[in-house]
Scaffold this motif. Sequence first.
Motif, PDB file in Angstrom:
ATOM      1  N   PHE A  17       0.825  -1.198   0.000  1.00 47.50           N
ATOM      2  CA  PHE A  17       0.000   0.000   0.000  1.00 47.50           C
ATOM      3  C   PHE A  17       0.864   1.255   0.000  1.00 47.50           C
ATOM      4  N   ALA A  18       0.279   2.359  -0.347  1.00 39.33           N
ATOM      5  CA  ALA A  18       1.002   3.629  -0.448  1.00 39.33           C
ATOM      6  C   ALA A  18       1.635   4.050   0.869  1.00 39.33           C
ATOM      7  N   ASP A  19       1.081   3.576   1.985  1.00 36.76           N
ATOM      8  CA  ASP A  19       1.659   3.915   3.285  1.00 36.76           C
ATOM      9  C   ASP A  19       2.810   2.988   3.662  1.00 36.76           C
ATOM     10  N   GLY A  20       3.192   2.053   2.744  1.00 36.46           N
ATOM     11  CA  GLY A  20       4.313   1.154   2.972  1.00 36.46           C
ATOM     12  C   GLY A  20       3.937  -0.181   3.574  1.00 36.46           C
ATOM     13  N   GLU A  21       2.707  -0.309   4.102  1.00 35.01           N
ATOM     14  CA  GLU A  21       2.281  -1.587   4.677  1.00 35.01           C
ATOM     15  C   GLU A  21       2.077  -2.614   3.574  1.00 35.01           C
ATOM     16  N   CYS A  22       2.266  -3.896   3.931  1.00 33.64           N
ATOM     17  CA  CYS A  22       2.078  -4.997   2.988  1.00 33.64           C
ATOM     18  C   CYS A  22       1.177  -6.028   3.643  1.00 33.64           C
ATOM     19  N   ASP A  23       0.178  -6.516   2.897  1.00 34.58           N
ATOM     20  CA  ASP A  23      -0.732  -7.547   3.397  1.00 34.58           C
ATOM     21  C   ASP A  23      -0.997  -8.565   2.304  1.00 34.58           C
ATOM     22  N   SER A  24      -1.275  -9.780   2.732  1.00 32.49           N
ATOM     23  CA  SER A  24      -1.725 -10.813   1.823  1.00 32.49           C
ATOM     24  C   SER A  24      -3.252 -10.723   1.786  1.00 32.49           C
ATOM     25  N   VAL A  25      -3.828 -10.678   0.601  1.00 30.26           N
ATOM     26  CA  VAL A  25      -5.276 -10.488   0.474  1.00 30.26           C
ATOM     27  C   VAL A  25      -5.893 -11.528  -0.447  1.00 30.26           C
ATOM     28  N   ASP A  26      -7.170 -11.805  -0.226  1.00 30.95           N
ATOM     29  CA  ASP A  26      -7.922 -12.720  -1.082  1.00 30.95           C
ATOM     30  C   ASP A  26      -8.685 -11.961  -2.158  1.00 30.95           C
ATOM     31  N   GLU A  27      -9.230 -10.813  -1.806  1.00 32.60           N
ATOM     32  CA  GLU A  27     -10.068 -10.011  -2.701  1.00 32.60           C
ATOM     33  C   GLU A  27      -9.714  -8.544  -2.533  1.00 32.60           C
ATOM     34  N   ILE A  28      -9.902  -7.789  -3.598  1.00 30.26           N
ATOM     35  CA  ILE A  28      -9.754  -6.334  -3.535  1.00 30.26           C
ATOM     36  C   ILE A  28     -11.039  -5.737  -4.077  1.00 30.26           C
ATOM     37  N   ILE A  29     -11.652  -4.883  -3.291  1.00 34.90           N
ATOM     38  CA  ILE A  29     -12.865  -4.191  -3.713  1.00 34.90           C
ATOM     39  C   ILE A  29     -12.502  -2.724  -3.849  1.00 34.90           C
ATOM     40  N   LEU A  30     -12.617  -2.204  -5.053  1.00 37.33           N
ATOM     41  CA  LEU A  30     -12.272  -0.806  -5.281  1.00 37.33           C
ATOM     42  C   LEU A  30     -13.490   0.074  -5.017  1.00 37.33           C
ATOM     43  N   ALA A  31     -13.313   1.069  -4.197  1.00 31.43           N
ATOM     44  CA  ALA A  31     -14.361   2.032  -3.890  1.00 31.43           C
ATOM     45  C   ALA A  31     -13.715   3.407  -3.985  1.00 31.43           C
ATOM     46  N   THR A  32     -13.694   3.928  -5.185  1.00 31.00           N
ATOM     47  CA  THR A  32     -12.938   5.144  -5.444  1.00 31.00           C
ATOM     48  C   THR A  32     -13.686   6.406  -5.082  1.00 31.00           C
ATOM     49  N   GLY A  33     -14.997   6.318  -4.855  1.00 27.25           N
ATOM     50  CA  GLY A  33     -15.757   7.527  -4.573  1.00 27.25           C
ATOM     51  C   GLY A  33     -15.952   8.332  -5.841  1.00 27.25           C
ATOM     52  N   TYR A  34     -16.383   9.533  -5.676  1.00 26.35           N
ATOM     53  CA  TYR A  34     -16.585  10.412  -6.820  1.00 26.35           C
ATOM     54  C   TYR A  34     -16.583  11.847  -6.356  1.00 26.35           C
ATOM     55  N   THR A  35     -16.462  12.719  -7.293  1.00 27.02           N
ATOM     56  CA  THR A  35     -16.564  14.138  -7.019  1.00 27.02           C
ATOM     57  C   THR A  35     -17.634  14.704  -7.942  1.00 27.02           C
ATOM     58  N   ALA A  36     -18.618  15.337  -7.351  1.00 25.91           N
ATOM     59  CA  ALA A  36     -19.656  15.967  -8.169  1.00 25.91           C
ATOM     60  C   ALA A  36     -19.063  17.182  -8.852  1.00 25.91           C
ATOM     61  N   SER A  37     -19.429  17.364 -10.090  1.00 21.31           N
ATOM     62  CA  SER A  37     -18.973  18.566 -10.794  1.00 21.31           C
ATOM     63  C   SER A  37     -20.099  19.085 -11.661  1.00 21.31           C
ATOM     64  N   ILE A  38     -20.055  20.361 -11.910  1.00 22.04           N
ATOM     65  CA  ILE A  38     -21.042  21.017 -12.753  1.00 22.04           C
ATOM     66  C   ILE A  38     -20.246  21.835 -13.769  1.00 22.04           C
ATOM     67  N   PRO A  39     -19.669  21.170 -14.759  1.00 23.35           N
ATOM     68  CA  PRO A  39     -18.722  21.831 -15.663  1.00 23.35           C
ATOM     69  C   PRO A  39     -19.339  22.869 -16.601  1.00 23.35           C
ATOM     70  N   TYR A  40     -20.643  22.870 -16.749  1.00 24.50           N
ATOM     71  CA  TYR A  40     -21.295  23.796 -17.675  1.00 24.50           C
ATOM     72  C   TYR A  40     -21.609  25.151 -17.035  1.00 24.50           C
ATOM     73  N   LEU A  41     -21.345  25.311 -15.735  1.00 22.49           N
ATOM     74  CA  LEU A  41     -21.514  26.606 -15.079  1.00 22.49           C
ATOM     75  C   LEU A  41     -20.143  27.162 -14.720  1.00 22.49           C
ATOM     76  N   PRO A  42     -20.015  28.473 -14.678  1.00 25.84           N
ATOM     77  CA  PRO A  42     -18.714  29.051 -14.302  1.00 25.84           C
ATOM     78  C   PRO A  42     -18.285  28.584 -12.913  1.00 25.84           C
ATOM     79  N   GLN A  43     -16.995  28.342 -12.784  1.00 30.82           N
ATOM     80  CA  GLN A  43     -16.451  27.940 -11.496  1.00 30.82           C
ATOM     81  C   GLN A  43     -16.721  29.039 -10.470  1.00 30.82           C
ATOM     82  N   GLY A  44     -17.036  28.664  -9.261  1.00 30.39           N
ATOM     83  CA  GLY A  44     -17.304  29.633  -8.207  1.00 30.39           C
ATOM     84  C   GLY A  44     -18.775  29.912  -7.989  1.00 30.39           C
TER      85      GLY A  44
END
Length: 159
Positions: A17-44
């Motif tokens: 892992f990015a923090d340097g820890e190492c583990d043996s794993v059976d499964e990896i479940i990715l949960a990346t989240g999201y960021t809401a965006s409204i690109p068609y309106l001016p920022q701010g």
Amino acid sequence: IKPRVAIEKFYGNDVVFADGECDSVDEIILATGYTASIPYLPQGIFDYDGGNRPRLWMRLVHPANNGLYGLGFIETNSSVYRLFDLGAELISNHIKAKSANPVARAKLDKAIAQWVEPDLSNGLTRVASSRHVGYVDSRAYEAALKAMIAEHFSEIEAA
């Protein structure tokens, strides 16, 4: 299941892992989240209030420009589709009230301007993270939307 930081490398079933820890794993479940965006309106235009969803009164109405609405910027502990229906009903009644019931519209506009909202947590506490800003308890949110529609727009609904 154990949430972890970003993955750096794989060695068979071993993960570094990015923090340097190492583990043996059976499964990896990715949960990346999201960021809401409204690109068609001016920022701010929107304040994200430390979260990844715009800060909207009742998660629906822009606080400074209450002719600007957003639907779908909530997360809850239950299904959201009924909540989207009620949010759309409140928005459409708010728009219709401009001509059909200006007194009701003005009363609600005052609540919006003063950021008067009921407690939408129903006593539930959330993790203090940017991802959880704006979470609502589905029962509390549904009850609040129904009450606002009944209080401010019953004449419009009857017409």
